[in-house]
Enzyme design. Structure first.
Site, PDB file in Angstrom:
ATOM      1  CG  ASN A   9      31.582  75.661  32.174  1.00  0.00           C
ATOM      2  OD1 ASN A   9      31.651  75.813  30.957  1.00  0.00           O
ATOM      3  ND2 ASN A   9      31.601  74.475  32.756  1.00  0.00           N
ATOM      4  CE  LYS A  11      27.977  73.325  32.942  1.00  0.00           C
ATOM      5  NZ  LYS A  11      27.469  72.234  33.750  1.00  0.00           N
ATOM      6  CG  HIS A  96      33.493  70.792  33.848  1.00  0.00           C
ATOM      7  ND1 HIS A  96      32.429  69.916  33.752  1.00  0.00           N
ATOM      8  CD2 HIS A  96      33.039  71.882  34.501  1.00  0.00           C
ATOM      9  CE1 HIS A  96      31.369  70.477  34.313  1.00  0.00           C
ATOM     10  NE2 HIS A  96      31.704  71.668  34.780  1.00  0.00           N
ATOM     11  CD  GLU A  98      29.069  69.337  32.381  1.00  0.00           C
ATOM     12  OE1 GLU A  98      29.476  70.127  31.506  1.00  0.00           O
ATOM     13  OE2 GLU A  98      28.253  69.664  33.261  1.00  0.00           O
ATOM     14  CD  GLU A 168      32.774  72.801  38.881  1.00  0.00           C
ATOM     15  OE1 GLU A 168      32.079  73.819  38.833  1.00  0.00           O
ATOM     16  OE2 GLU A 168      32.968  72.075  37.897  1.00  0.00           O
ATOM     17  N   GLY A 174      24.628  71.124  38.048  1.00  0.00           N
ATOM     18  CA  GLY A 174      23.437  71.126  37.193  1.00  0.00           C
ATOM     19  C   GLY A 174      22.241  70.418  37.801  1.00  0.00           C
ATOM     20  CB  SER A 214      23.460  73.922  42.121  1.00  0.00           C
ATOM     21  OG  SER A 214      23.224  72.833  41.244  1.00  0.00           O
TER      22      SER A 214
HETATM   23  C1  PEP Z   1      29.728  73.748  36.218  1.00  0.00           C
HETATM   24  O1  PEP Z   1      29.393  73.340  35.134  1.00  0.00           O
HETATM   25  O2  PEP Z   1      30.936  73.923  36.455  1.00  0.00           O
HETATM   26  C2  PEP Z   1      28.693  74.026  37.210  1.00  0.00           C
HETATM   27  C3  PEP Z   1      29.061  74.277  38.419  1.00  0.00           C
HETATM   28  O3  PEP Z   1      27.394  73.994  36.764  1.00  0.00           O
HETATM   29  P1  PEP Z   1      26.089  74.435  37.622  1.00  0.00           P
HETATM   30  O4  PEP Z   1      26.404  75.765  38.235  1.00  0.00           O
HETATM   31  O5  PEP Z   1      24.990  74.501  36.615  1.00  0.00           O
HETATM   32  O6  PEP Z   1      25.875  73.380  38.654  1.00  0.00           O
END
Ligand code: PEP
Length: 255
Positions: A9, A11, A96, A98, A168, A174, A214
């Site tokens: 992703n 973003k 997601h 976000e 998630e 992040g 992460s």
């Molecule tokens: C994500 O945005 O779906 C995500 C898992 O980000 P990160 O790997 O940076 O935590």
């Protein structure tokens, strides 16, 4: 055995030129990689057409990060599943955290998008996960169950065969804080059991459930080795070819 699906992703990162560079680097590093891993990249909308041209003939699949739940019409600024399909997308990330947090997307709204994605033969990667506050209050199972039921409402058995779920935990996205292997696997098991109750065990056993939060080249192998973790949705670590391809490599090692 369920195949592993590793999706990146991107973003709101990488312009067109940076997209060309990153896709070419990923392609180079994946050259000769022959393990049964599904690899998906999800660049921003404006880079999808260019990325699609670059990945032709490779194992890399294309996904978008969002879409609207109508196919056409007066919805200024939105992009539809039909349009994404027409430019070569096979996947779309929906719900997601976000989008839930900054754009106030609800389970009901995400559910409409899931149905529209499926109607256009896109595979939705549907995200669920609890906040830190919810985890610390001991309501993770309740929150995740409500989200799963909400985003899957009205889907048929046949639909369930065509989706990917991504667990998630919001507090791990992040932040550099990863759920422990046990914490993640426990929620994956809960989701699978819930899908079994809603549909059947046969279907639940086939369902791909990714972990996201992460994931990086250091922790990927351990996470992907867990019984119910079938892949990863990767944010930060997908923006560099080395780390993204290492995670894909880890998925290949697990098998
Ligand atoms: C994500 O945005 O779906 C995500 C898992 O980000 P990160 O790997 O940076 O935590």
């Amino acid at each position: 055995m369920r195949r592993k699906v590793i999706a990146g992703n991107w973003k709101m990162n990488k312009d067109i030129q940076e997209t060309v560079t990153l896709v070419n680097e990923i392609k180079e590093r994946l050259n000769g990689f022959n393990k049964n891993v599904e690899v998906v990249i999800c660049p921003p909308f404006v880079s999808l057409v260019v990325a699609c041209g670059l990945i032709k003939g490779t194992m890399i699949k294309l996904g978008a990060q969002n879409m609207y739940h109508q196919n056409d019409g007066a919805f200024t600024g939105e992009v539809s599943a039909r349009m994404l399909k027409a430019i070569g997308c096979e996947y779309v990330i929906l719900g997601h955290s976000e989008r839930r947090q900054y754009f106030k997307e609800t389970n009901e709204f995400i559910n409409l998008k899931v149905k529209q994605a499926l109607a256009n033969n896109l595979t939705p990667i549907i995200c669920v996960g609890e906040t830190l506050e919810e985890r610390e209050s001991g309501v993770t199972d309740q929150i995740v169950s409500t989200q799963v039921k909400g985003v899957l409402a009205g889907l048929t058995q046949n639909d369930i065969e065509k989706i990917v779920l991504a667990y998630e935990p919001v507090w791990a996205i992040g932040t550099g804080k990863t759920a422990t292997n046990e914490q993640a696997n426990q929620v994956h098991k809960l989701i699978r059991k819930l899908v079994a109750q809603l549909y059947s065990w046969a279907l639940a056993e086939k369902l791909i459930i990714q972990y996201g939060g992460s994931v990086n080249q250091q922790n990927a192998f351990e996470l992907l080795s867990q019984s119910d973790i079938d892949g990863a949705l990767v944010g930060g670590a997908c923006l560099k070819a080395d780390s993204f391809v290492s995670i894909i490599g880890a998925a290949g090692e697990v098998g």
